[in-house]
Scaffold this motif. Structure first.
Motif, mmCIF file in Angstrom:
data_model
loop_
_atom_site.group_PDB
_atom_site.id
_atom_site.type_symbol
_atom_site.label_atom_id
_atom_site.label_comp_id
_atom_site.label_asym_id
_atom_site.label_seq_id
_atom_site.Cartn_x
_atom_site.Cartn_y
_atom_site.Cartn_z
ATOM 1 N N THR A 10 -51.861 -6.673 -24.137
ATOM 2 C CA THR A 10 -51.807 -8.013 -24.852
ATOM 3 C C THR A 10 -52.953 -8.947 -24.930
ATOM 4 O O THR A 10 -52.918 -9.906 -25.688
ATOM 5 C CB THR A 10 -50.642 -8.866 -24.280
ATOM 6 O OG1 THR A 10 -50.972 -8.667 -22.729
ATOM 7 C CG2 THR A 10 -49.576 -8.054 -24.297
ATOM 8 N N SER A 11 -54.002 -8.600 -24.330
ATOM 9 C CA SER A 11 -55.321 -9.500 -24.219
ATOM 10 C C SER A 11 -56.012 -9.427 -25.643
ATOM 11 O O SER A 11 -56.676 -10.388 -26.027
ATOM 12 C CB SER A 11 -55.895 -9.132 -23.029
ATOM 13 O OG SER A 11 -56.776 -7.872 -23.363
ATOM 14 N N VAL A 39 -54.297 -9.401 -28.429
ATOM 15 C CA VAL A 39 -53.306 -10.226 -29.597
ATOM 16 C C VAL A 39 -53.953 -11.166 -29.955
ATOM 17 O O VAL A 39 -53.758 -11.473 -31.492
ATOM 18 C CB VAL A 39 -52.090 -10.153 -28.816
ATOM 19 C CG1 VAL A 39 -51.098 -10.897 -29.918
ATOM 20 C CG2 VAL A 39 -51.329 -8.838 -28.628
ATOM 21 N N ASP A 40 -54.286 -12.217 -29.110
ATOM 22 C CA ASP A 40 -54.678 -13.602 -29.841
ATOM 23 C C ASP A 40 -55.851 -13.353 -30.708
ATOM 24 O O ASP A 40 -55.978 -14.043 -31.830
ATOM 25 C CB ASP A 40 -54.821 -14.547 -28.805
ATOM 26 C CG ASP A 40 -53.554 -15.117 -28.137
ATOM 27 O OD1 ASP A 40 -52.400 -14.310 -28.421
ATOM 28 O OD2 ASP A 40 -53.419 -16.056 -27.602
ATOM 29 N N ASP A 88 -41.912 -11.096 -30.101
ATOM 30 C CA ASP A 88 -42.943 -11.564 -29.237
ATOM 31 C C ASP A 88 -44.310 -11.795 -30.146
ATOM 32 O O ASP A 88 -44.801 -12.569 -29.889
ATOM 33 C CB ASP A 88 -43.186 -10.644 -28.146
ATOM 34 C CG ASP A 88 -42.348 -10.554 -26.910
ATOM 35 O OD1 ASP A 88 -41.537 -11.533 -26.892
ATOM 36 O OD2 ASP A 88 -42.385 -9.579 -26.259
ATOM 37 N N SER A 89 -44.668 -10.733 -31.140
ATOM 38 C CA SER A 89 -45.589 -10.791 -31.718
ATOM 39 C C SER A 89 -45.587 -12.006 -32.688
ATOM 40 O O SER A 89 -46.726 -12.803 -32.925
ATOM 41 C CB SER A 89 -45.685 -9.473 -32.926
ATOM 42 O OG SER A 89 -45.672 -8.123 -31.894
ATOM 43 N N GLU A 97 -43.859 -14.633 -32.412
ATOM 44 C CA GLU A 97 -44.097 -16.009 -31.526
ATOM 45 C C GLU A 97 -45.608 -16.142 -30.969
ATOM 46 O O GLU A 97 -45.962 -17.311 -31.082
ATOM 47 C CB GLU A 97 -43.326 -15.961 -30.112
ATOM 48 C CG GLU A 97 -41.897 -16.310 -30.700
ATOM 49 C CD GLU A 97 -40.583 -16.105 -29.509
ATOM 50 O OE1 GLU A 97 -41.184 -15.314 -28.390
ATOM 51 O OE2 GLU A 97 -39.671 -16.362 -29.915
ATOM 52 N N SER A 98 -46.442 -15.254 -30.702
ATOM 53 C CA SER A 98 -47.874 -15.367 -30.721
ATOM 54 C C SER A 98 -48.335 -15.761 -31.700
ATOM 55 O O SER A 98 -49.246 -16.679 -31.651
ATOM 56 C CB SER A 98 -48.466 -13.762 -29.969
ATOM 57 O OG SER A 98 -47.923 -13.356 -28.977
ATOM 58 N N ARG A 119 -48.087 -19.348 -31.997
ATOM 59 C CA ARG A 119 -48.545 -20.051 -31.089
ATOM 60 C C ARG A 119 -50.440 -20.217 -31.508
ATOM 61 O O ARG A 119 -50.826 -21.384 -31.663
ATOM 62 C CB ARG A 119 -48.570 -19.478 -29.914
ATOM 63 C CG ARG A 119 -49.514 -20.284 -28.587
ATOM 64 C CD ARG A 119 -49.211 -19.523 -27.440
ATOM 65 N NE ARG A 119 -48.924 -18.257 -27.492
ATOM 66 C CZ ARG A 119 -49.948 -17.218 -27.410
ATOM 67 N NH1 ARG A 119 -51.304 -17.702 -27.622
ATOM 68 N NH2 ARG A 119 -49.807 -16.100 -27.388
ATOM 69 N N VAL A 120 -50.833 -18.990 -31.825
ATOM 70 C CA VAL A 120 -52.001 -19.274 -32.608
ATOM 71 C C VAL A 120 -52.110 -20.040 -33.652
ATOM 72 O O VAL A 120 -53.288 -20.839 -33.785
ATOM 73 C CB VAL A 120 -52.658 -17.680 -32.881
ATOM 74 C CG1 VAL A 120 -54.004 -17.819 -33.743
ATOM 75 C CG2 VAL A 120 -52.934 -16.885 -31.560
#
Ligand SMILES: Nc1ncnc2c1ncn2[C@@H]1O[C@H](COP(=O)(O)OP(=O)(O)OP(=O)(O)O)[C@@H](O)[C@H]1O
Ligand SMILES: [Mg+2]
Length: 233
Positions: free
Chosen positions: A96-97, A99-100, A125-126, A128-129, A132-133
Motif C-alpha cells: 500500500t506504500s 498507492v499514494d 479502499d482504492s 477512498e485513497s 484523500r489524495v
C-alpha cells in the motif's frame, strides 16, 4: 497531454495486469505511444514483456518499464512521462506504500473486481485513497470500478446484483458499464504472445476486441468527464 491511468486494488488477483495489457493494446493500435510501468515486485507485466520479446511478439507502440519504489517511479514520470500519449501503471496487489504516489500521478484509477466481497472492499479502499489524495493534494483524479471475469454463473449471484447499488449509490464512484468476461484469450496473452489486438481474429477474439473497445471508449469518456454514474441503460 499525457494521460496517466493506474490499476489499483489492494486485494490481489482482481485483473489489474490483464486490464492494462488490453487497454494498452487498444491505444497502441490507434497509433498512440504507450508506456506501461510495472510496480509489482512479482514482475508479471515485465515477464510478459520479455516473453513477448523472446517470441518476437512485442507490440508496436508499447514500452514497459519497471519501478518498484515511489522515488524511482516519480523520477521516471518527471523525466519521461511527457514523451508518451498514455502511461499505464500496474500496481501490486498488496504493497500500500505505493498507492499514494501512484494516485498523485494519475488522471484515472481503475479498480478491477471479481464478484467477491474482499475485492469490492479493495476497490472501495482504492477510491477512498484517491479521495484523500485529491483532497490533500488538490488533484482531480477520477475513479472507476471494473467488473472482470464475469460468467453467467457470476451474474446470478447476489453480490453481482448488489455491486451497482453499492458502488454507485452508497460509495459514490463510477461503475464501468462494460464488463470484462471470463475468456481464454485473456489468459493466453499472459504467455508472451503480444496483445489481444495482435491475435488472429477468430469469433472469440472478435468478442474480446469489442469488449475492450467498449471499455476504452468508456475510459476516454470518464477522462473527458462525459461519463456519469447511473445514467446508462
Ligand atoms: N477476464 C479474464 N478472463 C480469464 N482470465 C482472466 C481474466 N482476467 C484475469 N484473468 C486471469 O486471472 C489471473 C489474475 O489476473 P491478473 O494477473 O490480471 O490480476 P492482477 O490483479 O494483476 O493480480 P495480482 O494482484 O496478482 O497482480 C491471471 O492468471 C489472468 O490470466
Ligand atoms: Mg498484476
Amino acid at each position: 497531454m499525457t494521460v496517466v491511468i493506474a490499476a489499483i486494488n489492494g486485494k490481489g488477483g482482481a485483473g489489474k495486469t490483464t486490464a492494462l495489457m488490453n487497454i494498452a493494446g487498444e491505444y497502441a493500435l490507434r497509433g498512440g505511444s504507450v508506456a506501461m510501468i510495472d510496480m509489482d515486485a512479482r514482475n508479471n507485466l515485465m515477464k510478459w514483456w520479455t516473453d513477448c520479446q523472446e517470441k518476437d511478439a512485442q507490440p508496436e507502440g508499447i514500452e514497459v518499464y519497471s519501478h518498484k519504489t515511489a522515488r524511482g517511479f516519480e523520477r521516471w514520470m518527471e523525466g519521461n512521462a511527457a514523451t508518451f500519449d498514455h502511461v499505464l501503471i500496474d500496481t501490486p496487489g498488496e504493497d500500500t506504500s505505493l498507492v499514494d504516489p501512484v494516485i498523485l500521478a494519475a488522471d484515472l484509477v481503475i479498480s478491477p473486481i471479481q464478484a467477491s466481497k474482499r475485492e469490492v472492499m479493495g476497490a472501495i479502499d482504492s477510491f477512498e485513497s484517491m479521495l484523500r489524495v485529491n483532497e490533500t493534494r488538490g488533484r482531480k483524479c477520477r475513479h472507476g470500478v471494473l467488473r472482470t471475469r464475469i460468467t453467467v454463473t457470476v451474474r446470478h449471484t447476489e453480490l453481482y446484483r448488489k455491486v451497482r447499488p453499492i458502488i454507485e449509490d452508497k460509495v459514490g464512484t463510477y461503475l464501468f458499464r462494460t464488463e470484462v468476461f471470463e475468456r481464454n484469450v485473456y489468459k493466453d496473452i499472459h504467455n508472451g504472445i503480444g496483445t489481444l489486438q495482435m491475435q488472429e481474429v477468430t469469433e472469440a477474439i472478435a468478442k474480446a476486441r469489442r469488449e475492450t473497445q467498449a471499455l476504452v471508449e468508456e475510459v476516454d469518456a470518464l477522462l473527458a468527464g462525459t461519463a456519469v454514474a447511473g445514467h446508462a441503460a
